[in-house]
Write an enzyme that holds these catalytic residues in place. Structure first.
Site, PDB file in Angstrom:
ATOM      1  N   GLY A  37       0.826  -1.190   0.000  1.00  0.00           N
ATOM      2  CA  GLY A  37       0.000   0.000   0.000  1.00  0.00           C
ATOM      3  C   GLY A  37       0.866   1.246   0.000  1.00  0.00           C
ATOM      4  CB  CYS A  95       4.288   9.384   1.619  1.00  0.00           C
ATOM      5  SG  CYS A  95       5.599   8.387   2.354  1.00  0.00           S
ATOM      6  CB  THR A 143       9.003   5.937   0.005  1.00  0.00           C
ATOM      7  OG1 THR A 143       9.815   6.567   1.000  1.00  0.00           O
ATOM      8  CG2 THR A 143       9.288   4.444  -0.025  1.00  0.00           C
ATOM      9  CD1 TRP A 144      16.057   7.015  -2.766  1.00  0.00           C
ATOM     10  CD2 TRP A 144      16.338   7.305  -0.568  1.00  0.00           C
ATOM     11  NE1 TRP A 144      17.398   6.859  -2.487  1.00  0.00           N
ATOM     12  CE2 TRP A 144      17.588   7.032  -1.147  1.00  0.00           C
ATOM     13  CE3 TRP A 144      16.257   7.512   0.802  1.00  0.00           C
ATOM     14  CZ2 TRP A 144      18.764   6.981  -0.391  1.00  0.00           C
ATOM     15  CZ3 TRP A 144      17.418   7.455   1.553  1.00  0.00           C
ATOM     16  CH2 TRP A 144      18.660   7.195   0.952  1.00  0.00           C
ATOM     17  CG  PHE A 185       9.868  -0.239   9.973  1.00  0.00           C
ATOM     18  CD1 PHE A 185      11.155   0.243  10.174  1.00  0.00           C
ATOM     19  CD2 PHE A 185       9.550  -1.482  10.488  1.00  0.00           C
ATOM     20  CE1 PHE A 185      12.101  -0.499  10.865  1.00  0.00           C
ATOM     21  CE2 PHE A 185      10.485  -2.238  11.192  1.00  0.00           C
ATOM     22  CZ  PHE A 185      11.762  -1.737  11.382  1.00  0.00           C
TER      23      PHE A 185
END
Length: 272
Positions: A74, A215, A78-79, A198
């Site tokens: 989901g 995001c 991002t990096w 995460f």
């Protein structure tokens, strides 16, 4: 919850290519579904890579054609890269799975980790991940020397910070005293087992985030432990602390299936 296993896949010079880690996630996921392994957290660093979740818009990707790996988690783009501690908890949860509760547990472990290093972090309503809160809007310095009344991000829905210089860059959110994300969370649940997880910014070069809309959020930025604390902090130093708090939060969690609201039974006429 029962036993929790940690696997340190690789860091620094032995950082793990994203595709290799994704393949390992799927292997462990299948084994966990079959009850061949306990709940497992893969911990690692990646070489620099952009990954895009299922909800990523084209307007949030790099403008210069930098490659992006589209993934099945989901969230948005991002990096990942050096100086960032990445964790992939692969857990079997009761069905129907309470995805929000799983995300909250990961956030809690990371909030506790940051607190142990002396940094206060929190959640932001409607936005996953762990955040360093900025000043109230009226107390923040205005980007580019403009008054807040002329901040284009507030008036122009098409405004693109990737095109408008460092004063709007996500990596400079701390200088603007805006909210900034220090840990991103994006997950997938398949067959009742979680994947992905995460990314905690320990001491990365946050300018990598300036090529994207991290995001999908245009009015906030990114932070790191080292940057916020004003001192050197390493992934090696943070790793055992993250493990300890993940173990404490996840092993002591009271796992419950998601509650499903049911419509009340219709009441018929009296005497029927």
């Amino acid at each position: 919850m029962g036993e929790l296993r940690f696997v340190r896949m690789g860091f620094g010079a032995e950082s793990v290519e994203y595709q290799e880690a994704w393949d390992e996630q799927r292997r462990v996921h299948a084994a966990r579904f079959a009850d061949e392994v306990p709940d497992t957290v893969l911990l690692l660093e990646h070489p620099p890579v952009y990954t895009a979740g299922r909800r990523t818009a084209d307007s949030e990707r790099p403008l210069d054609g930098t490659p992006v790996i589209d993934v099945d988690r989901g969230g948005k783009i991002t990096w990942h890269g050096p100086g960032q501690l990445v964790g992939y908890p692969i857990q079997k949860l009761p069905r129907p799975v309470d995805v929000v509760a799983h995300v909250r547990r990961l956030e809690e472990a990371l909030i506790r980790t940051c607190a142990e290093f002396g940094l206060e972090t929190t959640r932001v309503e409607g936005r996953s991940g762990v955040w360093v809160l900025g000043d109230p809007v009226e107390q923040r310095p205005s980007p580019g020397g403009l008054s807040l009344d002329f901040d284009p991000r507030l008036a122009d829905e098409e405004f693109d910070p990737r095109l408008d210089g460092p004063e709007y860059a996500p990596s400079n959110a701390g200088q603007r005293r805006e909210d900034r994300k220090i840990a991103a969370i994006g997950i997938r649940v398949a067959k009742g087992v979680t994947m992905h997880g995460f990314a905690l910014n320990v001491n990365p070069d946050n300018k990598w985030f300036d090529k994207i809309i991290p995001c999908g959020i245009r009015d906030a930025g990114v932070a790191s432990l080292a940057g916020e604390l004003g001192r050197e902090v390493t992934v090696e130093e943070v790793l055992p602390v993250v493990e300890r708090h993940l173990r404490d939060v996840l092993e002591h969690a009271d796992l419950k299936p998601r509650e499903i609201a049911r419509a009340p039974e219709p009441v018929g006429p009296s005497g029927v």
